[in-house]
Design an enzyme around this catalytic site. Structure first.
Site, PDB file in Angstrom:
ATOM      1  N   LEU A 104       0.880  -1.167   0.000  1.00 28.52           N
ATOM      2  CA  LEU A 104       0.000   0.000   0.000  1.00 28.52           C
ATOM      3  C   LEU A 104       0.918   1.218   0.000  1.00 28.52           C
ATOM      4  O   LEU A 104       1.949   1.225   0.670  1.00 28.52           O
ATOM      5  CB  LEU A 104      -0.881   0.026   1.251  1.00 28.52           C
ATOM      6  N   ASP A 105       0.542   2.256  -0.737  1.00 31.95           N
ATOM      7  CA  ASP A 105       1.337   3.482  -0.733  1.00 31.95           C
ATOM      8  C   ASP A 105       1.530   3.981   0.703  1.00 31.95           C
ATOM      9  O   ASP A 105       0.681   3.771   1.570  1.00 31.95           O
ATOM     10  CB  ASP A 105       0.633   4.580  -1.538  1.00 31.95           C
ATOM     11  N   LYS A 106       2.609   4.678   0.919  1.00 31.38           N
ATOM     12  CA  LYS A 106       2.904   5.221   2.243  1.00 31.38           C
ATOM     13  C   LYS A 106       1.760   6.095   2.747  1.00 31.38           C
ATOM     14  O   LYS A 106       1.406   6.064   3.932  1.00 31.38           O
ATOM     15  CB  LYS A 106       4.204   6.026   2.201  1.00 31.38           C
TER      16      LYS A 106
END
Length: 262
Positions: A104-106
């Site tokens: 998942l993106d930061k």
């Protein structure tokens, strides 16, 4: 004799050391040795070979497989590189070595699997299997019918057209989207193409597992969930028509209370 040989990346995933993808990176970086020699990609080993990563002996892992459902907070990096600040492994601080399935993106939050089972990582990451992932997305301005229609029927990003997907409006600035592919920053790029900015993004389901733990917490998958998950990711389920009929009802609109715990 050939049947007793195993590719080095497969061996590392089966021992629970890391995923095959991560194993390939370690091999490319020259961190893996077989009997003291740095191997080429695709090298096969026998049961008698000595495999080390960063000089540490890798042994076959006979321990019980670990499968966690983790509610990742924004700001945590989905990497096993412990040199990266706020990495997911240090954040969870689990007693045994585990790694994330996908990422998942930061800036995003929500459901991500953590495991020591390299084989299940490989199966889930095969995009052709059409594994469903569900998200709740908040954007910076009111959603229109045109926006929903465009998002559902394909957006040109990254030199391709996104697959058709299910998109439902929840409120003025919030929608639900169910993807069967995992392009880099896909939802954010799709919204940007339509001049919208994502202000919050939360993954609420992966295949048959729905997010049901507080932010920053995790739980172990039940035996029944793992059995069903393995059934759904078998290679036989590769077509759109065969894609997870059991979980279809879970993507319908749920009562608003399901989406308040962010």
């Amino acid at each position: 004799m050939e049947e007793n040989l195993t590719r080095i990346n497969k061996f590392l995933s089966e021992t629970g050391f890391c995923s095959r993808r991560e194993a390939d990176k370690l091999i490319e970086q020259g961190k893996v040795t077989i009997n003291g020699v740095v191997p080429e990609m695709g090298t096969k080993i026998s049961p008698n070979d000595e495999v080390r990563v960063d000089g540490k002996l890798v042994r076959e892992n006979r321990q019980k497989r670990i499968y966690l459902a983790f509610n990742k907070p924004a700001g945590i990096e989905c990497t096993t590189n412990l040199d990266v600040r706020d990495n997911i492994v240090d954040y969870i601080n689990y007693s045994e070595r585990i790694f994330p399935i996908g990422r998942l993106d930061k800036a995003s939050e929500g459901l991500i699997f953590m495991t020591n089972d390299g084989d299940i990582v490989n199966k889930i990451l095969r995009a052709r299997n059409n594994h469903e992932k569900e998200y709740i997305v908040t954007v910076n301005r009111p959603i229109t019918d045109r926006f929903i229609d465009r998002m559902a029927n394909g957006i040109p990003i990254l030199d391709t057209i996104t697959r058709k997907c299910k998109v439902e409006q929840i409120s003025k600035n919030v929608f639900r989207i169910v993807l069967t592919q995992g392009l880099n920053r896909q939802i954010r790029r799709m919204c940007e193409h339509l001049d919208y900015e994502v202000t919050a993004l939360k993954r609420t389901r992966i295949i048959n597992i729905t997010l049901d733990v507080p932010l920053g917490r995790y739980r172990h998958l039940t035996d029944d969930e793992v059995v069903e998950l393995n059934q759904l990711i078998e290679p036989s389920s590769k077509t759109e028509e065969a894609s997870f009929p059991k979980v279809t009802p879970k993507i319908s609109i749920q009562p608003r209370r399901d989406f308040r715990n962010r």
